[in-house]
Write an enzyme that holds these catalytic residues in place. Sequence first.
Site, short mmCIF file in Angstrom:
data_model
loop_
_atom_site.label_atom_id
_atom_site.label_comp_id
_atom_site.label_asym_id
_atom_site.label_seq_id
_atom_site.Cartn_x
_atom_site.Cartn_y
_atom_site.Cartn_z
N ASP A 210 -17.14 -77.11 -25.66
CA ASP A 210 -16.84 -77.76 -26.94
C ASP A 210 -15.57 -78.60 -26.85
O ASP A 210 -14.58 -78.18 -26.24
CB ASP A 210 -16.66 -76.67 -28.01
CG ASP A 210 -16.47 -77.25 -29.39
OD1 ASP A 210 -17.44 -77.82 -29.91
OD2 ASP A 210 -15.35 -77.14 -29.94
N GLU A 261 -18.86 -81.54 -23.79
CA GLU A 261 -18.92 -82.36 -25.01
C GLU A 261 -17.72 -83.30 -24.94
O GLU A 261 -16.61 -82.95 -25.33
CB GLU A 261 -18.86 -81.50 -26.27
CG GLU A 261 -19.15 -82.33 -27.52
CD GLU A 261 -18.43 -81.87 -28.78
OE1 GLU A 261 -18.80 -82.33 -29.86
OE2 GLU A 261 -17.47 -81.07 -28.68
C1 NOJ Z 1 -17.66 -79.94 -31.80
C2 NOJ Z 1 -18.74 -79.10 -32.40
O1 NOJ Z 1 -20.00 -79.63 -32.02
C3 NOJ Z 1 -18.53 -79.10 -33.89
O2 NOJ Z 1 -19.60 -78.50 -34.56
C4 NOJ Z 1 -17.22 -78.42 -34.20
O3 NOJ Z 1 -16.95 -78.54 -35.57
C5 NOJ Z 1 -16.07 -79.04 -33.42
N1 NOJ Z 1 -16.39 -79.31 -32.05
C6 NOJ Z 1 -14.86 -78.13 -33.43
O4 NOJ Z 1 -15.13 -76.98 -32.67
#
Ligand code: NOJ
Length: 537
Positions: A210, A261
């Site tokens: 993440d 990500e």
């Molecule tokens: C990316 C995640 O996909 C999202 O859902 C989240 O709110 C943020 N990162 C913070 O963790």
Amino acid sequence: MPEPESVPSAVPWWRDAAVYQVYPRSFADGDGDGVGDLAGIRARLPHLARLGVDAVWFNPWYPSPQKDGGYDITDYRAVDPVLGTLDEAEKLIAEAAGLGLHTIVDIVPNHVSDRHPWFRAALAAPPGSPERERFHFRDGRGEHGRLPPNNWRSEFGGLPWTRTADGQWYLHLFAAEQPDLNWDHPEVRAEHEAVLRFWFDRGAAGVRIDSAGLLVKDPDLPDLTPEGPHPYVDRDDLHPVYRSWRAVADSYHPPRALIGEVWVPDAERFARYLRPDELHTAFNFDFLARPWDATALRASIDSTLAAHEPVEAPATWVLANHDVTRTATRYGRADTRFDFAAKAFGTPTDLALGRRRARAAALLTLALPGSVYLYQGEELGLPEVEDLPPDRLRDPMHHRSGGTDPGRDGCRVPLPWSGDRPPYGFSTAPGAAEPWLPQPADWTALTVEAQTGDPDSMLELYRTALRLRRTAITGGLRWRPAPEGVLAFDRGIGFTCLVNLSPQPVPIDTPGELLLRSGPLTDGRLPSDTALWLGRA
Ligand code: NOJ
């Protein structure tokens, strides 16, 4: 527990996998409390095997106060009791492997929940204490430190600083309940490597990381200025973290996969994360954000492939996830891009047009070389639910915007499985509670049950496409000459994909047997917003 070996292949699974994304609270509810859970997922695994995907990525299932949909974690080595137990997670991973499905677990290294033991200890300890060093605590600016320590903005809008009772401020790039960790602290690094091992030891085939581009901050936390390196996005000193993680992943047999990500717009900077000793793949948000426009999509495909080639990493293709507007809705609008800043209530949508385009986009995406991500419900053509009652909205993006941003709840509504009224088989236990986000009354035709066996349904389109993707599509991408507004490319010598994004039908002048089409042809021509696949023996 080792990850069960799949059919031996020269190509590691993550290079060309179709990965299905499960948002656990909204997939299937086994115990009838109205919230999806691991029991529900286990019971529905055959749906995923039949769909024809190769791997499943689970959004966070850890204990969490749910201030950000589970991305605020109190314990990285446990399962939220609302969702199940660690034992069930291990069973789920093993059962998925038994069906040939690799499991990808979500790891959230940038921040923890404010209820995490480390943060509680930090709040209880005085300024300057070792407990606070795991986070970013600072004195404020201005008289009595009343102003935040710098000029940064939260990714969710508003200040990324919250003041504590003793007057110090702590940094949170997201919600206040998600304090950022200090990645210059050796315990923070060691802890996350231990968490990786914890899940790899339990059979996870990979992790989705993440906010992977945000972990390391300039230690001075300077003001954001237009010049110079960004103080927290895509810092050069982040790469050693992932080199170290890669060594952990490579120490397993078979090696585990790291999937980032990474929202970094510069293609060259993005590719640095994919060097052979760093991450295996990263989400391609550029493709997701592009409008339904042949020139724009082709440019994204070309720049993606060009950026990945030198590092020999596979590209990934994503149309939707739990953070963005559902594809059928987005493509039915005047502005078909995705942009967080442009989200607004009351945007007119032609859902029939959006669905037609979403079908064509599915064939485009599934024909591209690399791995592909499919967010739950996309295979059913679900729309964004835009009329959720305001008091049911949970997303901090909505609340922190003062209610102007619709937030992300509309793409997280529980899936419809069967029947003609809510909960549409989402909860199977008798006397089940209402789903945690209400489902629309008009989803009867969208259930798995209703779409199964209907050759014109989105579900059967995905099933057929995913099967053909495994058997009929190999080799590199080569563009074919095509009229304006049409995307036409070959994969190897035996496969062609044509997508008509122009407003009028175009002739199909490519030899080959029709394998699949996203909609009917008109007089042997390919209509607007339609795609087809051709095969040659
Ligand atoms: C990316 C995640 O996909 C999202 O859902 C989240 O709110 C943020 N990162 C913070 O963790």
